[in-house]
Design an enzyme around this catalytic site. Structure first.
Site, mmCIF file in Angstrom:
data_model
loop_
_atom_site.group_PDB
_atom_site.id
_atom_site.type_symbol
_atom_site.label_atom_id
_atom_site.label_comp_id
_atom_site.label_asym_id
_atom_site.label_seq_id
_atom_site.Cartn_x
_atom_site.Cartn_y
_atom_site.Cartn_z
ATOM 1 N N LYS A 90 0.848 -1.201 0.000
ATOM 2 C CA LYS A 90 0.000 0.000 0.000
ATOM 3 C C LYS A 90 0.884 1.252 0.000
ATOM 4 O O LYS A 90 2.087 1.165 0.258
ATOM 5 C CB LYS A 90 -0.927 -0.029 1.212
ATOM 6 C CG LYS A 90 -0.195 -0.033 2.550
ATOM 7 C CD LYS A 90 -1.113 -0.439 3.691
ATOM 8 C CE LYS A 90 -0.362 -0.432 5.013
ATOM 9 N NZ LYS A 90 -1.170 -0.987 6.116
ATOM 10 N N TYR A 108 16.761 29.025 9.229
ATOM 11 C CA TYR A 108 15.627 29.798 9.738
ATOM 12 C C TYR A 108 15.661 29.870 11.262
ATOM 13 O O TYR A 108 15.927 28.882 11.941
ATOM 14 C CB TYR A 108 14.313 29.144 9.318
ATOM 15 C CG TYR A 108 13.964 29.343 7.860
ATOM 16 C CD1 TYR A 108 13.747 30.625 7.330
ATOM 17 C CD2 TYR A 108 13.845 28.241 7.006
ATOM 18 C CE1 TYR A 108 13.420 30.794 5.997
ATOM 19 C CE2 TYR A 108 13.514 28.410 5.669
ATOM 20 C CZ TYR A 108 13.293 29.688 5.170
ATOM 21 O OH TYR A 108 12.980 29.864 3.851
HETATM 22 C C1 LIG Z 1 -0.376 -1.958 6.763
HETATM 23 C C2 LIG Z 1 -0.968 -3.252 7.149
HETATM 24 C C3 LIG Z 1 -0.192 -4.406 7.246
HETATM 25 C C4 LIG Z 1 1.317 -4.373 7.162
HETATM 26 O O1 LIG Z 1 1.804 -3.915 8.395
HETATM 27 P P1 LIG Z 1 3.377 -3.795 8.726
HETATM 28 O O2 LIG Z 1 3.386 -3.381 10.136
HETATM 29 O O3 LIG Z 1 3.922 -2.753 7.801
HETATM 30 O O4 LIG Z 1 3.988 -5.114 8.480
HETATM 31 C C5 LIG Z 1 -0.820 -5.609 7.478
HETATM 32 N N1 LIG Z 1 -2.167 -5.664 7.629
HETATM 33 C C6 LIG Z 1 -2.951 -4.576 7.583
HETATM 34 C C7 LIG Z 1 -4.412 -4.704 7.796
HETATM 35 C C8 LIG Z 1 -2.382 -3.336 7.352
HETATM 36 O O5 LIG Z 1 -3.152 -2.235 7.326
#
Ligand SMILES: *Cc1c(COP(=O)(O)O)cnc(C)c1O
Length: 366
Positions: free
Chosen positions: A39, A257
């Protein structure tokens, strides 16, 4: 130097390390299928490239968050399962099914809508079902799960039942066991489906958490899934950028800054063309470290939108020239270290890495 990479940040993604991490997790979860969570554009690294690499390493199932991510990924990934975590956004059911994506159904309404579409198409469309075991975010509640209508379930092709851990990276948190037990006590109609609970850290909680399929994301990309212990993963990401300019400090003063970093006469400051607009978080100012000419130096002063400044006073004169590369994410725990300096987690560091960075996919080396 070519115009396309001149004077900007370069994000190198080591595909060999990515494959090795996949295999390492598969070994840890021996006996279970290991999927790849890609994702948010493959946690910022490029979903298409990351998924292709994982596919070659043996990964057959992928998870994205949005249906759009799934449709885009499908173009380059024909022969793999692609699950859509956010489920069935109203009005996207047909696009999702046409792309051969598998929705993670999170609510009885979604199940009903998908069952209806299945009946209309005279085809049992594949889906996963998510149960809420404590995250309180997405998924069927316990009562909703208990009320699942067998007819609706029979109309579709349920291929997975899953849930998500709240504190998997805190190995001693008793809530992990609580969630596992709730998940194990799922209703009879779901009892025989392949099951999935573990994310990256969940894999390291042991075989009781593996079930039939594990869903690692961040560990694949080199972030430590066991923060209480040394990182079992190989580093995948290097972020670097060439020095634009070097300031020899003639009179004691401040850098950047609001003048938050003092520099004495005789000091030297190197300016690097990368800032918070590239995902180098502003909270890293005066906190993070960089590597240049083999030495570790502090980020001096505030992070600007497009620039950061490094204090290279400790380095021998003339050891750094404009054009020299500075590494901003480097070493075996680079992402975690930058995250710590910025007061956040590796997930955020990775997923913020911006579109201005040139992404390079390498096969070996750092
Ligand atoms: C993002 C996500 C994962 C992966 O999690 P990690 O901690 O990056 O391994 C797995 N399952 C779901 C439902 C997620 O949203």
């Amino acid at each position: 130097m070519r115009v396309d990479t001149a004077a900007r940040g370069i994000l190198s993604v080591n595909l060999d390390a990515l494959s090795n991490n996949y295999r390492r997790l598969a070994q840890e979860a021996a006996g279970s299928e290991v999927a790849g969570v890609v994702k948010a554009n493959g946690y910022g690294l490029g979903a298409r490239e990351v998924a292709a690499c994982l596919r070659t390493a043996g990964c057959r199932s992928f998870f994205v968050a949005h249906v759009q991510e799934g449709i885009a990924l499908r173009e380059s990934l024909e022969d793999a399962r692609i699950f859509v975590l956010h489920g069935l956004a109203e009005g996207t059911e047909k696009n999702l099914a046409d792309a051969g994506l598998i929705p993670v159904l999170n609510h009885p309404d979604e199940l009903r809508r998908y069952a209806t579409l299945s009946l209309t198409r005279d085809q049992r469309l594949p889906a996963a079902l998510q149960l809420d075991t404590g995250m309180c975010r997405l998924g069927f509640s316990q009562n909703e799960a208990a009320a699942i209508d067998r007819q609706d379930l029979d109309a579709i092709n349920p291929v997975l039942v899953m849930s998500h851990l709240v504190s998997a990276e805190v190995s001693r948190d008793p809530f992990n066991m609580k969630q596992r037990d709730r998940f194990s006590r799922r209703p009879d109609v779901l009892a025989n489906l392949p099951a999935s609970l573990a994310n990256s850290s969940g894999i390291f909680l042991g075989p009781d958490f593996h079930f039939d399929l594990c869903r690692p994301g961040v560990a694949l990309y080199g972030v430590n899934p066991t923060p209480e212990q040394p990182n079992p993963m190989q580093p995948v990401v290097t972020l670097s950028a060439p020095v634009l300019q070097i300031h020899e400090i003639e009179e004691a003063g401040t850098v950047g800054y609001n003048g938050t970093y003092d520099v004495p006469a005789g000091g030297r400051i190197a300016t690097v063309p990368l800032g918070y607009a590239d995902g180098y978080l502003r909270s890293s100012g005066n906190q993070a470290r960089a590597r240049i000419a083999g030495e570790i130096v502090p980020v001096a002063g505030r992070v600007s939108m497009d620039l950061i400044t490094l204090d290279i006073s400790s380095l021998p004169p003339n050891s750094v020239q404009p054009g020299c590369m500075a590494d901003l994410i480097f070493g075996s725990d680079g992402v975690d270290q930058l995250a710590k300096a910025a007061g956040t987690i590796g997930y955020e560091v990775l997923t913020r890495l911006g579109t201005r960075l040139a992404r390079r996919y390498t096969r070996s080396g750092p």
